[in-house]
Design a protein around this motif. Structure first.
Motif, PDB file in Angstrom:
ATOM      1  N   SER A   1       0.149  13.230  -1.382  1.00 17.33           N
ATOM      2  CA  SER A   1      -0.242  12.915  -2.749  1.00 17.33           C
ATOM      3  C   SER A   1      -1.343  13.691  -3.153  1.00 17.33           C
ATOM      4  O   SER A   1      -1.533  13.904  -4.431  1.00 17.33           O
TER       5      SER A   1
ATOM      6  N   ALA B   1      -9.681  13.506  -4.571  1.00 10.35           N
ATOM      7  CA  ALA B   1      -8.810  12.557  -3.992  1.00 10.35           C
ATOM      8  C   ALA B   1      -9.939  11.077  -4.077  1.00 10.35           C
ATOM      9  O   ALA B   1     -10.923  11.160  -4.533  1.00 10.35           O
TER      10      ALA B   1
ATOM     11  N   LEU C   1       1.594   5.847   5.913  1.00 10.59           N
ATOM     12  CA  LEU C   1       0.559   5.728   4.692  1.00 10.59           C
ATOM     13  C   LEU C   1      -0.191   7.019   4.749  1.00 10.59           C
ATOM     14  O   LEU C   1      -0.410   7.453   3.774  1.00 10.59           O
TER      15      LEU C   1
ATOM     16  N   ASP D   1       0.897  -1.287  -0.030  1.00  6.28           N
ATOM     17  CA  ASP D   1      -0.006   0.105   0.000  1.00  6.28           C
ATOM     18  C   ASP D   1       0.883   1.170  -0.162  1.00  6.28           C
ATOM     19  O   ASP D   1       0.566   2.249  -0.633  1.00  6.28           O
ATOM     20  N   TYR D   2       1.902   1.288   0.859  1.00  4.97           N
ATOM     21  CA  TYR D   2       2.659   2.514   1.001  1.00  4.97           C
ATOM     22  C   TYR D   2       3.478   2.460  -0.646  1.00  4.97           C
ATOM     23  O   TYR D   2       3.864   3.725  -0.968  1.00  4.97           O
TER      24      TYR D   2
ATOM     25  N   GLN E   1       1.728   9.867   3.132  1.00  6.94           N
ATOM     26  CA  GLN E   1       1.922   9.476   1.934  1.00  6.94           C
ATOM     27  C   GLN E   1       0.611   9.947   1.202  1.00  6.94           C
ATOM     28  O   GLN E   1       0.635  10.833   0.101  1.00  6.94           O
ATOM     29  N   THR E   2      -0.554   9.319   1.681  1.00  9.70           N
ATOM     30  CA  THR E   2      -1.965   9.731   1.234  1.00  9.70           C
ATOM     31  C   THR E   2      -1.964  11.608   1.066  1.00  9.70           C
ATOM     32  O   THR E   2      -2.446  12.119  -0.064  1.00  9.70           O
TER      33      THR E   2
ATOM     34  N   ARG F   1      -0.489   6.683  -6.251  1.00  9.67           N
ATOM     35  CA  ARG F   1      -1.753   6.927  -6.283  1.00  9.67           C
ATOM     36  C   ARG F   1      -2.583   7.148  -7.380  1.00  9.67           C
ATOM     37  O   ARG F   1      -2.049   7.667  -8.480  1.00  9.67           O
TER      38      ARG F   1
ATOM     39  N   ASP G   1      -8.636   5.844  -0.401  1.00 10.13           N
ATOM     40  CA  ASP G   1      -7.443   6.192  -0.118  1.00 10.13           C
ATOM     41  C   ASP G   1      -7.727   7.181   1.293  1.00 10.13           C
ATOM     42  O   ASP G   1      -6.992   7.284   2.351  1.00 10.13           O
ATOM     43  N   LEU G   2      -8.516   8.512   1.006  1.00  7.75           N
ATOM     44  CA  LEU G   2      -8.705   9.272   2.104  1.00  7.75           C
ATOM     45  C   LEU G   2      -9.587   8.778   3.212  1.00  7.75           C
ATOM     46  O   LEU G   2      -9.250   8.917   4.304  1.00  7.75           O
TER      47      LEU G   2
ATOM     48  N   ALA H   1      -7.004   6.756   5.270  1.00 10.85           N
ATOM     49  CA  ALA H   1      -6.195   7.779   5.968  1.00 10.85           C
ATOM     50  C   ALA H   1      -6.995   8.277   7.371  1.00 10.85           C
ATOM     51  O   ALA H   1      -6.223   8.251   8.351  1.00 10.85           O
TER      52      ALA H   1
END
Length: 308
Positions: A274, A152, A267, A103-104, A270-271, A108, A156-157, A160
């Motif tokens: 991105s 987004a 993570l 995932d990391y 990173q999200t 994206r 992913d959001l 997070a």
């Protein structure tokens, strides 16, 4: 004589102002350099993570298969049940780490649509509550209705925010106060100290100096419109000052061994980055840690209301 003194005073004031401006500019430049260096380190870590996950994944699958075969052949041999349970438990833990690495490391996805953050936060709280993590946690909701939209990937959001909420619950050992705040504000509001009041009988003033990450983000992004600020705060023990930067590094964890992979906050960072945003941690008025996110708005509140 008097005119000369006034001129000298004015010149001294101008010199102090210029020195202060230079100091702020130097601080912003240093913060920006630190951010760039950190981004490069994380990119390198991501590439290494992808390779490690690939190399570990194949033999791990084989170990899991062999463990399953041994369990089938063991039948009713009770002496083998406990070591097999431990083996499968540890294999599952390694698998979670490998999945976190993937995932990391994965790129994206670009998404064309703006999504409402207040709805995502609402869904996250409902999800975590349904899983039973908020049974002894008081949730304070301080989110502007029709909070502006950000561009987004919803999953992913959402993931997070789930990580941040679960991290807060874990820091409080499942008992305490969780606060979710979201508001839109002008970029220049981020460059000044933020006076807050503690929620206690003393009503003491609690002032946050401008974050170095926010300063570097503003210098790098220079957003022209309003931005979205989201805060996830808790009443736990907080984050020690020496860990406020390292806490977003992959595999860095303050938890006891076996309680976490050290990838959750990496993570999250990173999200957020991105999406063109930034994140940092600071002391919370509730006594614990407050994770603060800044995201560029893609759609205003008025535009979102108009689409419904």
């Amino acid at each position: 004589m008097l005119v000369g003194l006034v001129v000298v005073a004015v010149l001294a004031l101008v010199a102090r102002v210029r020195a202060s401006e230079r100091a702020r500019a130097d601080a912003a430049l240093a913060a920006a350099r630190d951010t760039i260096a950190r981004t490069e380190r994380l990119a390198t870590t991501g590439r290494l993570a992808a390779g490690i996950a690939h190399e570990v994944g194949n033999p791990l699958s084989a170990i899991a298969s062999y463990a399953h075969v041994v369990r089938l052949r063991a039948g009713d041999a009770p002496a083998l049940h406990e070591p097999l349970d431990a083996l499968e438990r540890e294999v599952a833990r390694i698998d979670r780490i490998v999945r976190g690495l993937l995932d990391y490391a994965r790129p994206r996805r670009a998404t064309p649509d703006a999504i409402r953050v207040d709805r995502i936060l609402d869904d996250v709280v409902r999800l975590v509550r349904d899983q039973g993590h908020l049974r002894r946690v008081d949730v304070t909701w301080d989110v502007e209705p029709h909070t502006g939209g950000v561009r987004a990937d919803r999953h992913d959001l959402e993931q997070a925010f789930v990580n941040l909420v679960l991290n807060a619950v874990d820091a409080m050992a499942g008992v305490g106060t969780l606060v979710l705040r979201a508001r839109t504000l002008a970029p220049d509001a981020l460059a000044v100290a933020d006076p807050r009041r503690r929620d206690d009988a003393s009503s003491a003033t609690f002032v946050h100096a401008p974050s170095a990450r926010a300063t570097a983000w503003l210098a790098r992004q220079a957003p022209s419109g309003r931005v979205l600020q989201v805060v996830v705060a808790d009443s736990g023990p907080g984050v020690p000052p020496q860990h406020v930067e390292r806490i977003f590094e992959p595999f860095f964890s303050t938890k006891v061994p076996g309680r976490g992979t050290g990838l959750g906050l990496a993570l999250v960072a990173q999200t957020v980055e991105s999406l063109g945003g930034t994140i940092w941690v600071q002391p919370a008025r509730e006594g614990g840690a407050a994770f603060v996110l800044l995201l560029p708005l893609e759609m205003s509140r008025a535009e979102l209301v108009g689409t419904e």
